[in-house]
Design a protein around this motif. Structure first.
Motif, PDB file in Angstrom:
ATOM      1  N   GLN A  41      11.494  85.976  -8.176  1.00  0.00           N
ATOM      2  CA  GLN A  41      12.913  85.629  -8.067  1.00  0.00           C
ATOM      3  C   GLN A  41      13.741  86.831  -7.618  1.00  0.00           C
ATOM      4  O   GLN A  41      14.637  86.706  -6.772  1.00  0.00           O
ATOM      5  N   ILE A  42      13.451  87.996  -8.181  1.00  0.00           N
ATOM      6  CA  ILE A  42      14.183  89.210  -7.819  1.00  0.00           C
ATOM      7  C   ILE A  42      13.936  89.566  -6.356  1.00  0.00           C
ATOM      8  O   ILE A  42      14.860  89.900  -5.612  1.00  0.00           O
ATOM      9  N   ARG A  43      12.686  89.489  -5.939  1.00  0.00           N
ATOM     10  CA  ARG A  43      12.351  89.815  -4.548  1.00  0.00           C
ATOM     11  C   ARG A  43      13.050  88.865  -3.576  1.00  0.00           C
ATOM     12  O   ARG A  43      13.547  89.291  -2.522  1.00  0.00           O
ATOM     13  N   ALA A  44      13.066  87.578  -3.918  1.00  0.00           N
ATOM     14  CA  ALA A  44      13.683  86.596  -3.014  1.00  0.00           C
ATOM     15  C   ALA A  44      15.178  86.834  -2.870  1.00  0.00           C
ATOM     16  O   ALA A  44      15.749  86.646  -1.779  1.00  0.00           O
ATOM     17  N   ALA A  45      15.828  87.255  -3.948  1.00  0.00           N
ATOM     18  CA  ALA A  45      17.283  87.416  -3.920  1.00  0.00           C
ATOM     19  C   ALA A  45      17.731  88.792  -3.441  1.00  0.00           C
ATOM     20  O   ALA A  45      18.727  88.913  -2.727  1.00  0.00           O
ATOM     21  N   LEU A  46      17.002  89.844  -3.834  1.00  0.00           N
ATOM     22  CA  LEU A  46      17.479  91.206  -3.587  1.00  0.00           C
ATOM     23  C   LEU A  46      16.459  92.113  -2.918  1.00  0.00           C
ATOM     24  O   LEU A  46      16.797  93.250  -2.559  1.00  0.00           O
ATOM     25  N   GLY A  47      15.243  91.633  -2.756  1.00  0.00           N
ATOM     26  CA  GLY A  47      14.151  92.504  -2.341  1.00  0.00           C
ATOM     27  C   GLY A  47      14.339  93.238  -1.036  1.00  0.00           C
ATOM     28  O   GLY A  47      13.914  94.391  -0.897  1.00  0.00           O
ATOM     29  N   GLU A  48      14.979  92.620  -0.049  1.00  0.00           N
ATOM     30  CA  GLU A  48      15.125  93.243   1.265  1.00  0.00           C
ATOM     31  C   GLU A  48      16.233  94.291   1.300  1.00  0.00           C
ATOM     32  O   GLU A  48      16.338  95.059   2.251  1.00  0.00           O
ATOM     33  N   ARG A  49      17.045  94.343   0.281  1.00  0.00           N
ATOM     34  CA  ARG A  49      18.168  95.284   0.281  1.00  0.00           C
ATOM     35  C   ARG A  49      17.696  96.698  -0.069  1.00  0.00           C
ATOM     36  O   ARG A  49      16.740  96.890  -0.815  1.00  0.00           O
ATOM     37  N   ASP A  50      18.422  97.689   0.472  1.00  0.00           N
ATOM     38  CA  ASP A  50      18.146  99.074   0.107  1.00  0.00           C
ATOM     39  C   ASP A  50      18.490  99.252  -1.365  1.00  0.00           C
ATOM     40  O   ASP A  50      19.584  98.884  -1.808  1.00  0.00           O
ATOM     41  N   MET A  58      26.128  92.243  -6.699  1.00  0.00           N
ATOM     42  CA  MET A  58      24.915  91.610  -6.189  1.00  0.00           C
ATOM     43  C   MET A  58      24.001  91.189  -7.333  1.00  0.00           C
ATOM     44  O   MET A  58      23.465  90.076  -7.341  1.00  0.00           O
ATOM     45  N   VAL A  59      23.819  92.097  -8.286  1.00  0.00           N
ATOM     46  CA  VAL A  59      22.959  91.785  -9.428  1.00  0.00           C
ATOM     47  C   VAL A  59      23.560  90.645 -10.240  1.00  0.00           C
ATOM     48  O   VAL A  59      22.857  89.708 -10.644  1.00  0.00           O
ATOM     49  N   ALA A  60      24.879  90.692 -10.455  1.00  0.00           N
ATOM     50  CA  ALA A  60      25.543  89.652 -11.244  1.00  0.00           C
ATOM     51  C   ALA A  60      25.413  88.290 -10.576  1.00  0.00           C
ATOM     52  O   ALA A  60      25.171  87.273 -11.247  1.00  0.00           O
ATOM     53  N   ALA A  61      25.566  88.244  -9.258  1.00  0.00           N
ATOM     54  CA  ALA A  61      25.448  86.975  -8.536  1.00  0.00           C
ATOM     55  C   ALA A  61      24.047  86.400  -8.667  1.00  0.00           C
ATOM     56  O   ALA A  61      23.863  85.192  -8.856  1.00  0.00           O
ATOM     57  N   PHE A  62      23.042  87.268  -8.585  1.00  0.00           N
ATOM     58  CA  PHE A  62      21.653  86.814  -8.753  1.00  0.00           C
ATOM     59  C   PHE A  62      21.429  86.285 -10.160  1.00  0.00           C
ATOM     60  O   PHE A  62      20.868  85.198 -10.355  1.00  0.00           O
ATOM     61  N   LEU A  63      21.882  87.028 -11.166  1.00  0.00           N
ATOM     62  CA  LEU A  63      21.662  86.614 -12.554  1.00  0.00           C
ATOM     63  C   LEU A  63      22.396  85.308 -12.864  1.00  0.00           C
ATOM     64  O   LEU A  63      21.898  84.475 -13.624  1.00  0.00           O
ATOM     65  N   ALA A  89      15.451 107.840 -12.112  1.00  0.00           N
ATOM     66  CA  ALA A  89      14.632 109.010 -12.446  1.00  0.00           C
ATOM     67  C   ALA A  89      13.968 109.594 -11.207  1.00  0.00           C
ATOM     68  O   ALA A  89      13.627 110.784 -11.178  1.00  0.00           O
ATOM     69  N   LYS A  90      13.810 108.778 -10.169  1.00  0.00           N
ATOM     70  CA  LYS A  90      13.234 109.241  -8.906  1.00  0.00           C
ATOM     71  C   LYS A  90      14.308 109.710  -7.932  1.00  0.00           C
ATOM     72  O   LYS A  90      14.001 110.129  -6.809  1.00  0.00           O
ATOM     73  N   GLY A  91      15.568 109.606  -8.346  1.00  0.00           N
ATOM     74  CA  GLY A  91      16.652 110.038  -7.473  1.00  0.00           C
ATOM     75  C   GLY A  91      17.016 109.047  -6.394  1.00  0.00           C
ATOM     76  O   GLY A  91      17.700 109.397  -5.427  1.00  0.00           O
ATOM     77  N   LEU A  92      16.574 107.790  -6.555  1.00  0.00           N
ATOM     78  CA  LEU A  92      16.830 106.787  -5.519  1.00  0.00           C
ATOM     79  C   LEU A  92      18.162 106.074  -5.709  1.00  0.00           C
ATOM     80  O   LEU A  92      18.693 105.491  -4.762  1.00  0.00           O
ATOM     81  N   VAL A  93      18.675 106.054  -6.921  1.00  0.00           N
ATOM     82  CA  VAL A  93      19.970 105.427  -7.192  1.00  0.00           C
ATOM     83  C   VAL A  93      20.790 106.370  -8.066  1.00  0.00           C
ATOM     84  O   VAL A  93      20.241 107.159  -8.847  1.00  0.00           O
ATOM     85  N   ALA A  94      22.118 106.273  -7.922  1.00  0.00           N
ATOM     86  CA  ALA A  94      23.000 107.143  -8.696  1.00  0.00           C
ATOM     87  C   ALA A  94      23.306 106.565 -10.068  1.00  0.00           C
ATOM     88  O   ALA A  94      23.562 107.292 -11.020  1.00  0.00           O
ATOM     89  N   ASP A  95      23.295 105.232 -10.165  1.00  0.00           N
ATOM     90  CA  ASP A  95      23.576 104.588 -11.445  1.00  0.00           C
ATOM     91  C   ASP A  95      22.764 103.308 -11.545  1.00  0.00           C
ATOM     92  O   ASP A  95      21.990 102.981 -10.649  1.00  0.00           O
ATOM     93  N   ASN A  96      22.936 102.582 -12.642  1.00  0.00           N
ATOM     94  CA  ASN A  96      22.140 101.382 -12.900  1.00  0.00           C
ATOM     95  C   ASN A  96      23.042 100.155 -12.833  1.00  0.00           C
ATOM     96  O   ASN A  96      23.740  99.842 -13.800  1.00  0.00           O
ATOM     97  N   PRO A  97      23.046  99.425 -11.701  1.00  0.00           N
ATOM     98  CA  PRO A  97      23.927  98.261 -11.566  1.00  0.00           C
ATOM     99  C   PRO A  97      23.583  97.115 -12.507  1.00  0.00           C
ATOM    100  O   PRO A  97      24.449  96.329 -12.873  1.00  0.00           O
ATOM    101  N   ALA A  98      22.320  97.009 -12.920  1.00  0.00           N
ATOM    102  CA  ALA A  98      21.922  95.925 -13.831  1.00  0.00           C
ATOM    103  C   ALA A  98      22.454  96.173 -15.236  1.00  0.00           C
ATOM    104  O   ALA A  98      22.831  95.244 -15.948  1.00  0.00           O
TER     105      ALA A  98
END
Length: 363
Positions: free
Chosen positions: A103-112, A120-125, A149-158
């Protein structure tokens, strides 16, 4: 982990501009919203470059160094391969993760992953049922924590989203209801029901019980769900008269190491013992017996309790009989030091007495 390269159809385009068939679309890097940019490639590139200059301070320099950022799909591949296996999750839990991942991949998987916003996360949930939404949210919170922790995001939108209230649909079993189900159940399923009521253990722990777990006058249960988080997960059940009688009923002419077992119609190579019952088969068999008995005719399909709810009935009956079911359930009142790891030889067992009088329930 190398950053995921841009797709071929987007090569040559400035950051945040994407080909959409014959047209182009621009994603704002500050809030993740999408905007149509028409079909004229030159105009779309010019507009995107101007927008990037306004919305991305130093963005072009970063893009030149880092390339296109990693997609959520790519990070989920890493998460499934590297993060989950050391946790040694139960098969049923992994199956649930797989459903939510799809479900997560179908809704958000292609996004950076670095461009996914709270909205985006709220709309999916919001597109899921409350229970599914909360399960997916918990997974996404953990995923984004690892990405941070890998430095890929600045904060946690979920983490910024709010869990939804859940109204539990399934109702509790009654003694009369279980008696009706028990009457139509096959002998092996009757044994599973008796073990659930007498020991108050979870489905997977009941199915893992072996005859050679009985030693030194007790049945030893290493609860899969709690044994690594709490000392309460290692339970020693003395062989009370009730438990002895039940184990005797589990012994039959089918040679099996497991207390709950059955002779299948045909043997299938599965890596498991040919007599072993798996979680899903037990769930289906119990549902079939329940539907055949129809003990709760006025309850909706969503309200019909399953095998899992036998545990709640067991703990209720222990409490009603003036007994403490906490040790049986493997629940601890506080966080305790893990007492077992791969190289730890000594296990401290919590003694709990399984002495519920089944004669008044299943006979």
């Amino acid at each position: 982990m190398a950053p995921r390269p841009r797709k071929k159809r987007n090569s040559g385009l400035p950051p945040n501009l994407y080909a959409n068939g014959r047209a182009f679309k621009y994603r704002r890097p500050d809030n993740g919203t999408w905007h149509g940019m028409g079909t004229d490639k030159a105009k779309a590139i010019a507009a995107a470059s101007q927008l990037n200059g306004l919305l991305m301070a130093g963005g072009d320099l970063v893009a030149d160094v880092m390339g296109d950022s990693m997609s959520l799909n790519a990070f989920l591949d890493y998460y499934e391969a590297e993060v989950l296996p050391p946790r040694e999750l139960a098969r049923a839990t992994l199956d649930l993760y797989a459903v939510r991942f799809r479900q997560i991949r179908a809704a958000l998987g292609e996004r950076d992953i670095g461009q996914i916003t709270i909205g985006m996360v709220a709309a999916f949930l919001d597109s899921l049922t409350p229970r599914a939404s909360n399960q997916a949210r918990a997974i996404l919170v953990d995923v984004f924590n690892h990405a941070a922790a890998k430095g890929l995001v600045a904060d946690n939108p979920a983490e910024a989203t709010i869990p939804r209230p859940e109204k539990k649909a399934r109702r509790r079993h009654t003694v009369a209801g279980v008696q009706a189900i028990y009457a139509v159940a096959e002998p092996w399923l009757q044994n599973a029901i008796d073990l659930a009521l007498l020991t108050a253990q979870r489905r997977e722990d009941i199915l893992a019980m072996r005859f050679d777990d009985i030693r030194d006058g007790a049945l030893h249960v290493a609860q899969h769900k709690t044994r690594r988080a709490s000392d309460a997960g290692w339970i020693r059940l003395p062989m009370t008269p009730q438990l002895k009688a039940l184990v005797a009923r589990c012994r039959d002419d089918v040679p099996s190491p497991f207390l709950v077992h059955r002779k299948p119609e045909r043997r299938v190579a599965s890596g498991r013992h040919w007599t072993q019952v798996d979680n899903r088969y037990l769930t289906r068999a119990f549902k079939a017996a329940r539907d055949a008995a129809n003990p709760y005719p006025h309850w909706s399909p969503e309200q019909q309790p399953g095998f899992h709810e036998l545990r709640a009935l067991s703990l209720h009956l222990y409490k009603k009989a003036g007994k403490d079911g906490q040790k049986l359930a493997g629940h601890s009142t506080r966080k305790m030091t893990k007492n077992y790891e791969a190289d730890h030889e000594e296990v401290v067992w919590t003694e709990a007495v399984a002495d519920l009088d089944l004669s008044k329930i299943t006979g």
